[in-house]
Each structure stands twice: as C-alpha cells, then as structure tokens.
Motif scaffolding. Sequence first.
Motif, mmCIF file in Angstrom:
data_model
loop_
_atom_site.group_PDB
_atom_site.id
_atom_site.type_symbol
_atom_site.label_atom_id
_atom_site.label_comp_id
_atom_site.label_asym_id
_atom_site.label_seq_id
_atom_site.Cartn_x
_atom_site.Cartn_y
_atom_site.Cartn_z
ATOM 1 N N VAL A 1 0.838 -1.200 0.000
ATOM 2 C CA VAL A 1 0.000 0.000 0.000
ATOM 3 C C VAL A 1 0.877 1.256 0.000
ATOM 4 N N LEU A 2 1.878 1.260 0.888
ATOM 5 C CA LEU A 2 2.771 2.411 0.945
ATOM 6 C C LEU A 2 3.574 2.548 -0.348
ATOM 7 N N LEU A 3 4.023 1.387 -0.901
ATOM 8 C CA LEU A 3 4.775 1.434 -2.149
ATOM 9 C C LEU A 3 3.916 1.999 -3.280
ATOM 10 N N GLY A 4 2.647 1.651 -3.314
ATOM 11 C CA GLY A 4 1.756 2.183 -4.344
ATOM 12 C C GLY A 4 1.619 3.692 -4.237
ATOM 13 N N LYS A 5 1.531 4.175 -3.005
ATOM 14 C CA LYS A 5 1.426 5.626 -2.826
ATOM 15 C C LYS A 5 2.715 6.321 -3.270
ATOM 16 N N VAL A 6 3.872 5.704 -2.959
ATOM 17 C CA VAL A 6 5.151 6.277 -3.387
ATOM 18 C C VAL A 6 5.224 6.314 -4.914
ATOM 19 N N ALA A 7 4.810 5.178 -5.546
ATOM 20 C CA ALA A 7 4.851 5.116 -7.013
ATOM 21 C C ALA A 7 3.939 6.172 -7.632
ATOM 22 N N ALA A 8 2.755 6.366 -7.067
ATOM 23 C CA ALA A 8 1.832 7.383 -7.588
ATOM 24 C C ALA A 8 2.419 8.780 -7.450
ATOM 25 N N ALA A 9 3.081 9.034 -6.337
ATOM 26 C CA ALA A 9 3.702 10.346 -6.139
ATOM 27 C C ALA A 9 4.815 10.587 -7.143
ATOM 28 N N ILE A 10 5.590 9.513 -7.440
ATOM 29 C CA ILE A 10 6.674 9.642 -8.417
ATOM 30 C C ILE A 10 6.105 9.911 -9.810
ATOM 31 N N GLU A 11 5.003 9.224 -10.188
ATOM 32 C CA GLU A 11 4.366 9.459 -11.482
ATOM 33 C C GLU A 11 3.873 10.884 -11.599
ATOM 34 N N THR A 12 3.322 11.403 -10.510
ATOM 35 C CA THR A 12 2.868 12.809 -10.532
ATOM 36 C C THR A 12 4.048 13.750 -10.747
ATOM 37 N N ALA A 13 5.141 13.457 -10.052
ATOM 38 C CA ALA A 13 6.338 14.289 -10.207
ATOM 39 C C ALA A 13 6.906 14.174 -11.623
ATOM 40 N N ARG A 14 6.847 12.952 -12.198
ATOM 41 C CA ARG A 14 7.361 12.754 -13.552
ATOM 42 C C ARG A 14 6.521 13.531 -14.567
ATOM 43 N N SER A 15 5.198 13.514 -14.385
ATOM 44 C CA SER A 15 4.316 14.236 -15.309
ATOM 45 C C SER A 15 4.576 15.742 -15.295
ATOM 46 N N ARG A 16 5.103 16.235 -14.225
ATOM 47 C CA ARG A 16 5.428 17.658 -14.115
ATOM 48 C C ARG A 16 6.868 17.942 -14.515
ATOM 49 N N GLY A 17 7.564 16.882 -14.911
ATOM 50 C CA GLY A 17 8.941 17.051 -15.323
ATOM 51 C C GLY A 17 9.918 17.216 -14.184
ATOM 52 N N LEU A 18 9.508 16.812 -12.985
ATOM 53 C CA LEU A 18 10.376 16.996 -11.820
ATOM 54 C C LEU A 18 11.377 15.862 -11.674
ATOM 55 N N VAL A 19 11.032 14.638 -12.129
ATOM 56 C CA VAL A 19 11.936 13.497 -12.032
ATOM 57 C C VAL A 19 11.927 12.758 -13.354
ATOM 58 N N THR A 20 12.971 11.960 -13.581
ATOM 59 C CA THR A 20 13.056 11.122 -14.769
ATOM 60 C C THR A 20 13.481 9.719 -14.367
ATOM 61 N N GLY A 21 13.286 8.775 -15.250
ATOM 62 C CA GLY A 21 13.703 7.404 -14.973
ATOM 63 C C GLY A 21 12.631 6.624 -14.238
ATOM 64 N N GLU A 22 12.872 5.317 -14.149
ATOM 65 C CA GLU A 22 11.936 4.405 -13.502
ATOM 66 C C GLU A 22 12.382 4.116 -12.059
ATOM 67 N N LEU A 23 11.418 3.686 -11.262
ATOM 68 C CA LEU A 23 11.688 3.282 -9.868
ATOM 69 C C LEU A 23 12.356 1.918 -9.885
ATOM 70 N N GLY A 24 13.645 1.813 -9.413
ATOM 71 C CA GLY A 24 14.385 0.570 -9.455
ATOM 72 C C GLY A 24 14.483 -0.111 -8.094
ATOM 73 N N VAL A 25 15.139 -1.287 -8.096
ATOM 74 C CA VAL A 25 15.284 -2.067 -6.868
ATOM 75 C C VAL A 25 16.102 -1.302 -5.831
ATOM 76 N N SER A 26 17.173 -0.669 -6.273
ATOM 77 C CA SER A 26 18.004 0.097 -5.329
ATOM 78 C C SER A 26 17.212 1.224 -4.692
ATOM 79 N N ASP A 27 16.298 1.839 -5.489
ATOM 80 C CA ASP A 27 15.446 2.895 -4.924
ATOM 81 C C ASP A 27 14.506 2.301 -3.879
#
Length: 293
Positions: free
Chosen positions: A79-105
């Motif tokens: 559940v927490l991971l899903g919320k983190v992933a959704a937040a990252i997608e929102t940031a990506r759509s705004r051009g704030l981050v790039t790349g995919e969420l990896g194992v090290s992350d």
Amino acid sequence: MTGFASIGRESPDGRVSVTIKSVNHRFLDLAVKAPAALAAVETRVRARVQQRLARGRVEVTLTAEASARPEREVVLDEVLLGKVAAAIETARSRGLVTGELGVSDLLRLPQVLDVRVRPAGESAGLPDPLAALVDEVIDDALDALVVMRETEGRFMGADLETRLTAIAGFVDAIETEARLGQEQLEGRLRMRLAALPLDVQGDAGAIAQEIVRFVARSDIDEEVVRMRSHLEHWRGLAAGPEACGRKLDFLVQEMNREINTMGSKVEGARATEIVIAAKAELERIREQAQNVE
C-alpha cells in the motif's frame, strides 16, 4: 515457607535460566513470568510446581534462548509502495523526475521494505530439545528450593515442638487447678448449706446430689483428653511425609476451642491466668503453622 533458587544451563540447543522465589502464604499462589515465546511451556511449568509445592506465594521467572538463528521474514508494504509510485508518477508528469523506480530505490525507501524476526506465534514454537532442557532446569530449581524450604522447616518444627510442649504443660496446670477449684467449690457450698437453719436445709441426700451436679459443671476431663489427643495428632502429622499445613491449621482451631471451653468451666483466678497464657501461645502456634507446607 520461604525459599529461593536460581539455575541457568546451556546446551547445544540453547540456554535456559530459571529463578524461583517462595514466601509464606496460606495457599499456593503461583505466578509464572516468561516471554510470549515460552507461552507453550508455561502450562508444563505450572504443573511441575504444583506437583512439588502445596503452599506459598511462588514466583517463577523463566527465560530461554535457542542457539539457532531466529527465522526471519521480509515484509513489503504494498500500500505504501503504491502511494510512493503514484507520487513519483505525478512528479514525472510535471517534469520533476526522470527514470523508472528501481530495486536500489526500493531498498532506500524507509518503511516500505522490512526484514524482521518472525513472530513466535507464527513459528514452529520452542524446539523439543530446548523444551526438554526447560523441564530439566525447572526440576533442578524446584529441588534446590525444596531443600531450602526443608531446612527452614526443620528449624520451624523444632520451634513448634517447644511451643507444643509448653501447651501440654499449660494443660497439665489447668487440670490441676481445675481439680483444686472443684474441691474448693464443693467445700464452700457445703459450708454455706451447713450454715442454714435446720428447717430450710432440706433432704441431706438430695442436697448432696445437687452439690455434686453443680460441681460437675466445672469438670474439664473431656476437654483435657481431647486436647492431649490433638497434641499427639499434631506430632503424628508433623512427622509424616505428606504436606500437613492445612490440617495443622484445623488442629489449632480445635485446640483453641478446647482451651476456651476450659476457661469457661474452670474455677479460680490462677486457672484463668493459665488459660490466658495458653491462648497466647496457641496464637503464636497458629501464626507459625500458616507457614508450614
């Protein structure tokens, strides 16, 4: 009865430590302090203590550690991971981050991935060899505790025997005073009747019977016999192999009842003093008997 024992033992399977404390109490009041992981063996611990002890407030503290590494589990908070992933997608759509969420992350994200010891309730429980070691250490600790309580019991038994001897002496003294009191009472009654005018004295035979009947009210022979029987019964119980503390409690009550009856019947101030002294000694015996196993 009081006692203390503490034993620790190690084996290839683990380490077990047991501490048992015992203080005086009229009944067996048992408390077992052990980690939740040892809940499965608590019933066996209680059964072993109850087989060996009949009285006392007993506290058992038990710890056990297995030598094998504890079983671990990996927990992913999806559940927490899903919320983190959704937040990252929102940031990506705004051009704030790039790349995919990896194992090290994922491993760096706090509270998302947790490696922890599997709870005891979900594991197989205490290993059989370690459970057997718990039983062995409990038995050894109980042996040590019983030896300490028996040592105290011997001193207590000697003290109680001295007090019982004192009670027997009081009973002898009361019996002597009672007979003397009866003789004096009969003498006083006959003197008073002899001082009456002849015309009111009545039938001499009937008067003599009434005097005997009145004096017999202060007879304590039955109470003396029962009291001595209680004393002998006490000694028999104390010398026997069985736990007798509660029976001794009952005997003290019966002895106190007999002494009270003697006090209500016996004549003379001297006899009253002896009865009071006997009751005081019986109270000391009663308090001490509550500590007897």
